[in-house]
Design an enzyme around this catalytic site. Structure first.
Site: not given
Length: 443
Positions: A81, A90, A321, A348, A369, A395
Site C-alpha cells: 500500500c 495497517c 443476544e 441481558n 463469541d 477477539c
C-alpha cells in the site's frame, strides 16, 4: 485488540541508541532490550540492528522511533500500500505473513499460559489471503473549505486527521475499485460540505454503501447517487441520523455460510474476513461434534453466524443476544432457511442464564463469541449448565485467558486452541478455544 501497555506518555530527553531487535509484538512493533528494559520500536523487525531515538520512557518499558536500519532481515517485505506508515489502518505490511502469524500465535500462547496456567500446542493458524480480504470498511469524509476539496479516507496513525485514500489493497477488489468513482460522485454533490462518513460492504449479492449525511439531501443529489449506483452496480443506503437507514436503490444484502443464506441489515455486524469466517464456523462445528439428539446454546449469537449452521446438525439450538435487532434478524433467517429447531432470545447476558425457561432442559454443548470485554459475567452460569464441550471464540486474548480460568477451575480441560488471522497486517489477534468436560464433572 488487546491492550498490553498503558497509552499514557511521559516526555523525556531524546536519547539515541543502537539496538538489536529480538522479537515482534502482536501489534507489529519490534522489541529490543536495553539495560534490562524492553523498547518497542514501530517499523523494526527481529534480527535487525537499528538506530533509534527514545520517545517515551516508563518504569517497565520504553518506546523508540526508528531512525535508521543498519541491516534488514529476510522477513522484511515491501508494503503493497502506498499509504502504509501514514494511514492507521495497517501496522505490519513491512513484515511477511509468516512472521506476523508467528508473532501473534506466540503472544497468544504465552498469554494463555501465564493467565490460565496451561496451554496446549496451538493448531495451525486459520488464515486466508493477506490482501483483498476486507469486505467492510468505513471511510471518513471531511470537506476542506480553503482547498474546496472533499477528503475521503482513513485516520492517520495516532491522529484524527484523514489520509486521502484512492487505493487500499486490503479491501476486497470489488470494494477497492469503487474508491475513485465514489470519491468523484461524492465530490459533486451539493451536500458535499455536510457529509459524515461512508461505509462500504460487500455482500454475496454485490457491494453496498451507506452514506451518512448531516442535512436532508436534495433531489438532485439523490438522483446523482442513483446514477452512481446504476453505473457501478452498487446498492445505496442513506443515513440521515445515526439510528435510521433508508434504502435508496438496490437489493437487500445477504451472505452464505454452510449452505445457508443469511440476510443482514447494512449496519449489522458481520465478520470482515469471509474466508476466515467460513473456516472458523467449520472449525467450531467440528470441535463441538454436535449429535442429532443434542441441545446447543450459542451465546452472543448476533444474527446467527454460528447458530443457524449448528441447527442443521442438532436437535435444538438456542441463540442468545443482547441486541434486539440482531435477534429479530436471526429469527427472520431461521424462518427463511426452514430451521424450526432454532430459537433466538433477547437477554441481558450478565443475568443468570441457567435460570431462564429455555435453559431448564440443559445443554449438551455451548458456544460463545463475546465482544472484546469478554464474558466474565457469563462463565459461572455456563459452568452451572455443565455442557460436555465449550467453544470460546475470542477477539481479545486477554479476556479469553481470564475467562478460561473459570472453566479450568470447574474441571474442564483446555483441549485445543487456534489463532485466527482475521485481520492480516494489523494488531488484531483473534482466536478460538475448545474446552472439554473431564470425568467427574457433573452433568
Amino acid at each position: 485488540m488487546a491492550q498490553f501497555y498503558s497509552p499514557n506518555r511521559r516526555v523525556t530527553t531524546k536519547q539515541t541508541l543502537t539496538v538489536t531487535v529480538n522479537s515482534l509484538d502482536p501489534f507489529g512493533q519490534g522489541v529490543a532490550h536495553h539495560q534490562g528494559k524492553a523498547i518497542f520500536i514501530p517499523g523494526a523487525l527481529p534480527g535487525e540492528q537499528a538506530e533509534i531515538e527514545l520517545t517515551e520512557q516508563k518504569r517497565q518499558y520504553s518506546r523508540g522511533k526508528l531512525k535508521r536500519l543498519l541491516n534488514r532481515c529476510n522477513e522484511r517485505v515491501v508494503p503493497a500500500c502506498p499509504h502504509f506508515g501514514i494511514c492507521g489502518g495497517c501496522q505490519q505490511q513491512h513484515a511477511n505473513s509468516q512472521l506476523q502469524q508467528m508473532s501473534k500465535a506466540d503472544s497468544l500462547q504465552r498469554l494463555i499460559m501465564r493467565e490460565a496456567g496451561a496451554c496446549p500446542q496451538l493448531d495451525p493458524v486459520i488464515c486466508g489471503s493477506e490482501y483483498g480480504y476486507r469486505r467492510r470498511a468505513r471511510l471518513g469524509l471531511l470537506y476542506q473549505p480553503k482547498q474546496h476539496r472533499l477528503q475521503m479516507g482513513f485516520r492517520q496513525t495516532e491522529s484524527h486527521d484523514l489520509v486521502c485514500i484512492k487505493h487500499c489493497p486490503v479491501l476486497r477488489p470489488e470494494l477497492e475499485r469503487l474508491l475513485l468513482p465514489l470519491y468523484q460522485c461524492l465530490s459533486g454533490l451539493q451536500a458535499v460540505r455536510r457529509l459524515g462518513h461512508v461505509e462500504l460492504v460487500l455482500a454475496d449479492n454485490g457491494p453496498l454503501m451507506v452514506l451518512r449525511h448531516l442535512d436532508t439531501l436534495k433531489e438532485v443529489d439523490r438522483a446523482a447517487l442513483i446514477d452512481f449506483a446504476k453505473r457501478e452496480q452498487v446498492a445505496v443506503y442513506l443515513a440521515g441520523d445515526s439510528d435510521n437507514v433508508e434504502k435508496l436503490i438496490g437489493e437487500e444484502p445477504y451472505y452464505q455460510i454452510e449452505g445457508l443464506r443469511l440476510a443482514f441489515h447494512p449496519r449489522d455486524f458481520i465478520q470482515v474476513n469471509d474466508t476466515v469466517n467460513q473456516q472458523m464456523v467449520a472449525q467450531a462445528i467440528a470441535w463441538l461434534d454436535v449429535q442429532p439428539d443434542e441441545r446447543v446454546l450459542d451465546l452472543f449469537c448476533g444474527m446467527g453466524n454460528f447458530t443457524l449452521p449448528l441447527a442443521k446438525l442438532a436437535r435444538e439450538v438456542v441463540g442468545v443476544e443482547g441486541v434486539a435487532a440482531l435477534v429479530a434478524n436471526g429469527q427472520y433467517n431461521a424462518l427463511n432457511n426452514a430451521l424450526p429447531n432454532v430459537s433466538f432470545f433477547h437477554e441481558n447476558l450478565e443475568s443468570d442464564i441457567s435460570r431462564q425457561p429455555w435453559a431448564t432442559q440443559g445443554f449438551d454443548k455451548v458456544l460463545l463469541d463475546p465482544a472484546r470485554a469478554g464474558a466474565a459475567g457469563v462463565m459461572s452460569h455456563i459452568v452451572k449448565l455443565a455442557p460436555k464441550r465449550v467453544v470460546y471464540v475470542s477477539c481479545n486474548p486477554t479476556t479469553l485467558a481470564r475467562d478460561s480460568q473459570v472453566l479450568l477451575a470447574a474441571g474442564y480441560r483446555l483441549a485445543q486452541v487456534r489463532m485466527l488471522d482475521m485481520f492480516p497486517h494489523t494488531g488484531h489477534l483473534e482466536s478460538m478455544a475448545l474446552f472439554m468436560q473431564e470425568p467427574g464433572v457433573a452433568k
